[in-house]
Enzyme design. Structure first.
Site, PDB file in Angstrom:
ATOM      1  N   VAL A 177      22.382  -8.587  14.269  1.00 10.33           N
ATOM      2  CA  VAL A 177      21.108  -8.801  13.585  1.00 10.33           C
ATOM      3  C   VAL A 177      20.628 -10.190  13.998  1.00 10.33           C
ATOM      4  O   VAL A 177      21.428 -11.059  14.311  1.00 10.33           O
ATOM      5  CB  VAL A 177      21.226  -8.682  12.047  1.00 10.33           C
ATOM      6  N   SER A 178      19.304 -10.388  13.995  1.00 12.71           N
ATOM      7  CA  SER A 178      18.755 -11.641  14.525  1.00 12.71           C
ATOM      8  C   SER A 178      18.931 -12.821  13.592  1.00 12.71           C
ATOM      9  O   SER A 178      19.030 -13.953  14.040  1.00 12.71           O
ATOM     10  CB  SER A 178      17.272 -11.458  14.854  1.00 12.71           C
TER      11      SER A 178
END
Length: 199
Positions: free
Chosen positions: A10-11
């Site tokens: 996930v960023s």
């Protein structure tokens, strides 16, 4: 057959990796073999990805939910895919794209189709990253036009600033002395003085 591994990305810390974890659990990837990075997909300088890469051996199978979870840089995704499948001889399964399952279609046609799909999806992932950055830039510009200020709020000038500024302008004291009298760094004094003169 080798071991099953899973990779989740996930960023940001705020994003939830739950859907990816659920997909990997459904694929029966052991929890201890799932590697999670909370980092941008712009490159592969990610600690957990690097750790996983060291563990992967020939005939292991790597599961990822979608190709953009692997990365968002077109050239680098293709390079990592080549490294994993050709050098390490690991199979990759992209769960939301059945054509990207290197366990199937190991003949020339299967490899050809897989390569085409990979190139298209990698291009789409990078393009989406560029679009996100462009939308962020446009959003920041629009916010600035509405008067939204970014960064730390400016400290107010000290009470004696205008008096000291006047002395400095008259050449009675140096800039360094003026900054000391105002109890602020010289660069801050100089910037504030410039703002005052620009008004």
């Amino acid at each position: 057959m080798g071991n099953l591994y899973g990779y989740v990305r996930v960023s940001t810390n705020e994003q939830n990796e739950g859907r990816q974890m659920l997909a990997l659990n459904t694929a029966q990837v052991p929890e201890g073999n799932i590697y999670l990075d909370k980092q941008s997909g712009k490159d592969f300088h990610r600690p957990m990805y690097r750790r996983m890469l060291k563990r992967l051996k020939q005939d292991d199978v790597l599961y990822i939910k979608s190709i953009d979870r692997l990365g968002r840089n077109y050239e680098e995704v293709l390079e990592q895919w080549r490294l994993l499948t050709k050098e390490k001889k690991v199979d990759i399964v992209v769960l939301d794209m059945p054509l990207l399952d290197t366990r199937r279609g190991k003949d020339l046609m299967g490899t050809f189709l897989s390569d085409i799909v990979l190139q298209v999806l990698s291009f789409v992932a990078e393009n989406e990253r560029k679009n996100i950055k462009e939308r962020q830039k446009e959003g920041i510009e629009a916010a600035k036009l509405r008067g939204v200020r970014f960064g730390r709020p400016e400290k107010p000038v000290p009470d004696n600033f205008h008096q000291v500024h006047g002395k400095w302008l008259a050449g009675e004291i140096s800039g360094r002395e003026a900054a000391q009298q105002c109890n602020m760094p010289f660069s801050s004094f100089y910037r504030k003085a410039g703002n005052l003169e620009g008004q």
